[in-house]
Every structure is written in structure tokens, then in C-alpha cells.
Design an enzyme around this catalytic site. Structure first.
Site, short mmCIF file in Angstrom:
data_model
loop_
_atom_site.label_atom_id
_atom_site.label_comp_id
_atom_site.label_asym_id
_atom_site.label_seq_id
_atom_site.Cartn_x
_atom_site.Cartn_y
_atom_site.Cartn_z
N ASP A 9 0.88 -1.17 0.00
CA ASP A 9 0.00 0.00 0.00
C ASP A 9 0.93 1.23 0.00
O ASP A 9 2.13 1.11 0.26
CB ASP A 9 -0.85 -0.06 1.28
N LEU A 10 0.40 2.41 -0.30
CA LEU A 10 1.28 3.59 -0.36
C LEU A 10 1.18 4.44 0.92
O LEU A 10 2.11 4.47 1.73
CB LEU A 10 0.93 4.44 -1.60
N ASP A 11 0.02 5.09 1.07
CA ASP A 11 -0.13 6.00 2.21
C ASP A 11 -0.15 5.22 3.52
O ASP A 11 -0.98 4.35 3.71
CB ASP A 11 -1.42 6.80 2.04
N THR A 17 1.27 10.26 3.75
CA THR A 17 0.58 11.39 3.11
C THR A 17 -0.71 11.75 3.83
O THR A 17 -1.36 12.73 3.46
CB THR A 17 0.27 11.07 1.63
N LYS A 45 -8.45 6.85 6.17
CA LYS A 45 -7.26 6.17 5.66
C LYS A 45 -7.66 4.99 4.78
O LYS A 45 -8.45 4.14 5.19
CB LYS A 45 -6.38 5.68 6.81
N SER A 114 -2.54 0.75 -4.27
CA SER A 114 -3.01 1.91 -3.50
C SER A 114 -4.36 2.41 -4.00
O SER A 114 -4.67 2.29 -5.18
CB SER A 114 -1.97 3.03 -3.62
N ALA A 115 -5.14 3.01 -3.10
CA ALA A 115 -6.42 3.61 -3.48
C ALA A 115 -6.23 4.99 -4.11
O ALA A 115 -7.14 5.54 -4.71
CB ALA A 115 -7.30 3.74 -2.24
N LYS A 145 -11.15 -0.81 -1.56
CA LYS A 145 -10.89 -1.73 -0.45
C LYS A 145 -12.05 -1.57 0.54
O LYS A 145 -12.49 -0.44 0.74
CB LYS A 145 -9.57 -1.37 0.25
N GLU A 169 -0.06 -3.38 4.56
CA GLU A 169 -1.17 -2.43 4.64
C GLU A 169 -1.27 -1.76 6.01
O GLU A 169 -0.98 -2.39 7.02
CB GLU A 169 -2.49 -3.19 4.45
N ASP A 170 -1.70 -0.50 6.04
CA ASP A 170 -1.90 0.18 7.32
C ASP A 170 -3.38 0.36 7.66
O ASP A 170 -3.70 0.82 8.75
CB ASP A 170 -1.22 1.55 7.33
P1 B16 Z 1 -6.42 10.36 -3.72
P2 B16 Z 1 -3.61 4.35 0.17
C1 B16 Z 1 -5.41 6.34 0.14
O1 B16 Z 1 -4.10 5.87 -0.11
C2 B16 Z 1 -5.39 7.26 1.36
O2 B16 Z 1 -5.08 6.51 2.52
C3 B16 Z 1 -6.75 7.89 1.52
O3 B16 Z 1 -6.76 8.75 2.64
C4 B16 Z 1 -7.12 8.65 0.24
O4 B16 Z 1 -8.41 9.24 0.35
C5 B16 Z 1 -7.08 7.68 -0.94
O5 B16 Z 1 -5.79 7.08 -1.03
C6 B16 Z 1 -7.39 8.37 -2.25
O6 B16 Z 1 -6.38 9.29 -2.53
O7 B16 Z 1 -7.35 11.45 -3.33
O8 B16 Z 1 -4.99 10.80 -3.85
O9 B16 Z 1 -6.89 9.63 -4.96
O10 B16 Z 1 -3.50 4.19 1.64
O11 B16 Z 1 -4.61 3.39 -0.46
O12 B16 Z 1 -2.27 4.32 -0.52
MG MG Z 2 -2.78 3.15 3.45
#
Ligand code: B16
Ligand code: MG
Length: 221
Positions: A9-11, A17, A45, A114-115, A145, A169-170
Site C-alpha cells: 500500500d502507499l499511504d 501522506t 485512511k 493503492s487507493a 478496499k 497495509e496500514d
Molecule cells: P487520492 P492508500 C489512500 O491511499 C489514502 O489513505 C486515503 O486517505 C485517500 O483518500 C485515498 O488514497 C485516495 O487518494 O485522493 O490521492 O486519490 O493508503 O490506499 O495508498
Molecule cells: Mg494506506
């Protein structure tokens, strides 16, 4: 050595972030007269951008037109992009490069799941993009997810069976997605929050090469 797929996962796993998402969502919420706390940010998150705005509006008991919804999402993302503009390698979370390098030396599959629709820009900023053989982000999936779509596409892109994949994953939703995909789920964060994970570590400094070797050699059905 056997080959497995490791999906990150990224964030909250590679970089933090969440603090930038928080600032951008907070400004937006305040402009609508809605208060928004760090505790509420925790609940966003791993949640998609659309669902995050829906939740903020629910918390503030607000209904808005579809047109306003779209323009608010654009505004939030523009502000978020301003925050991430200055990101650099100093924002990579501890020992992430060590684990990535080890996996690559051992010729394991490495993917991002990542989302975020901004994942590719962020990986470029922190100079990690070329470490990933496959990148799956919010622009590639239709289901958020805990739906396992993001990780299943990651496994497919790596050409590795889902049962031979491991997910870092976090978020609770991300751990659930990994479990549904029949992958090994590794939580990065608080074991109380991530109790559904197969293993939980505070961060990558706690993950030893021996543990990775064990994941690589263990056969699963
Ligand atoms: P964006 P992850 C997620 O990243 C974030 O945790 C979440 O807070 C955010 O709303 C989502 O990505 C969408 O991000 O607005 O940049 O498309 O944890 O799945 O890497
Ligand atoms: Mg995450």
C-alpha cells in the site's frame, strides 16, 4: 529461491501522506462549516476520494448538488497536489528502502496497490517508482478496499498466483481486502487496530530479512 509477490500500500506504508490529506480535507470541511478532526481523518485512511467526501458531508449533515460535489473534489485534490509538490526522499518511512532492496536482490515480485489516484506522482517524488514492477492505483480500479480488486490486479500484473502474494497495509479495509484475496496480510501500525492481519509490525524497522525468507519459502494452499 521461490518467487512470491509483495504488494505494498502507499499511504501509511511507504510514505505518510495522511497529514496532507488531513490539511486539504480540513480546509474543505471548514469552508462548508463542518468541523473535521484528526480522529475523523483516521477513518478516511485507505478510503477513496469520493467516499471520503461523502463521509465528511454525512458527519456535517450536509447535502450538496452533484455539480458542487465534483467541484469540491477537484478543489481538494488541487490543494493536496500543492502539498505533495515538495515531497522528497526524506518522507519515505523508516526501512522501506531496505526491504524493497532486499526483495529485489532476492528476485521477488514487487507491486504497489493503492487507493490513491496520485500514487504514481508520489512514487516519482520520492524516487521509488522504478522499484515497482507493477503499479495499481485508484485510476486502475472500480471497487474500493475492502474489495480485493486492487491486490488481485497487482498479482495478475506480476504474473503471480494470489495465494503466493503478501500485502503490506496500514488500514483495516486494506487488511480485509488482502484476506479476501487469500494473500498473506501484514499490518503496519497498531496491532489492536489491525487485529485481522496475519502479522502486525509497528513499522519496517521490525521486519527482519529472516522473516521475509520465511514468507518466500512457506507454501500455501
Ligand atoms: P487520492 P492508500 C489512500 O491511499 C489514502 O489513505 C486515503 O486517505 C485517500 O483518500 C485515498 O488514497 C485516495 O487518494 O485522493 O490521492 O486519490 O493508503 O490506499 O495508498
Ligand atoms: Mg494506506
Amino acid at each position: 529461491m521461490a518467487k512470491k509477490g509483495f504488494i505494498f500500500d502507499l499511504d501509511g506504508v511507504i510514505v505518510d501522506t495522511a497529514k496532507y490529506h488531513f490539511l486539504a480535507w480540513q480546509n474543505l470541511a471548514n469552508s462548508l462549516g463542518i468541523s473535521f478532526s484528526e480522529e475523523q481523518n483516521e477513518q478516511l485512511k485507505g478510503v477513496s476520494r469520493v467516499r471520503s467526501l461523502e463521509k465528511i458531508l454525512e458527519w456535517g449533515n450536509k447535502t450538496i448538488s452533484e455539480k458542487d460535489f465534483t467541484s469540491l473534489m477537484t478543489k481538494k485534490n488541487e490543494e493536496y497536489l500543492n502539498y505533495i509538490e515538495t515531497m522528497d526522499t526524506s518522507e519515505i518511512l523508516p526501512d522501506v528502502p531496505r526491504i524493497l532492496e532486499y526483495l529485489l536482490t532476492e528476485e521477488q515480485g514487487v507491486a504497489l496497490g493503492s487507493a490513491s489516484k496520485n500514487a504514481r506522482i508520489i512514487l516519482e517524488k520520492v524516487l521509488l517508482k522504478e522499484k515497482f514492477q507493477a503499479i495499481v492505483d485508484g485510476t486502475d480500479v472500480s471497487k474500493a478496499k475492502p474489495d480485493p480488486e486492487v491486490f488481485l490486479i497487482g498479482a495478475q500484473k506480476l504474473g503471480i498466483d494470489p495465494k503466493d502474494c503478501v500485502v503490506f497495509e496500514d488500514s483495516v479495509a486494506g487488511i480485509q481486502a488482502a484476506n479476501i484475496a487469500n494473500m498473506v496480510s501484514i499490518g503496519i501500525g497498531d496491532p489492536k487496530v489491525l487485529h485481522e492481519a496475519d502479522y502486525v509490525f509497528k513499522d519496517f524497522t521490525e521486519i527482519k530479512e529472516e522473516f521475509i525468507n520465511q514468507l518466500v519459502t512457506t507454501k500455501r494452499n
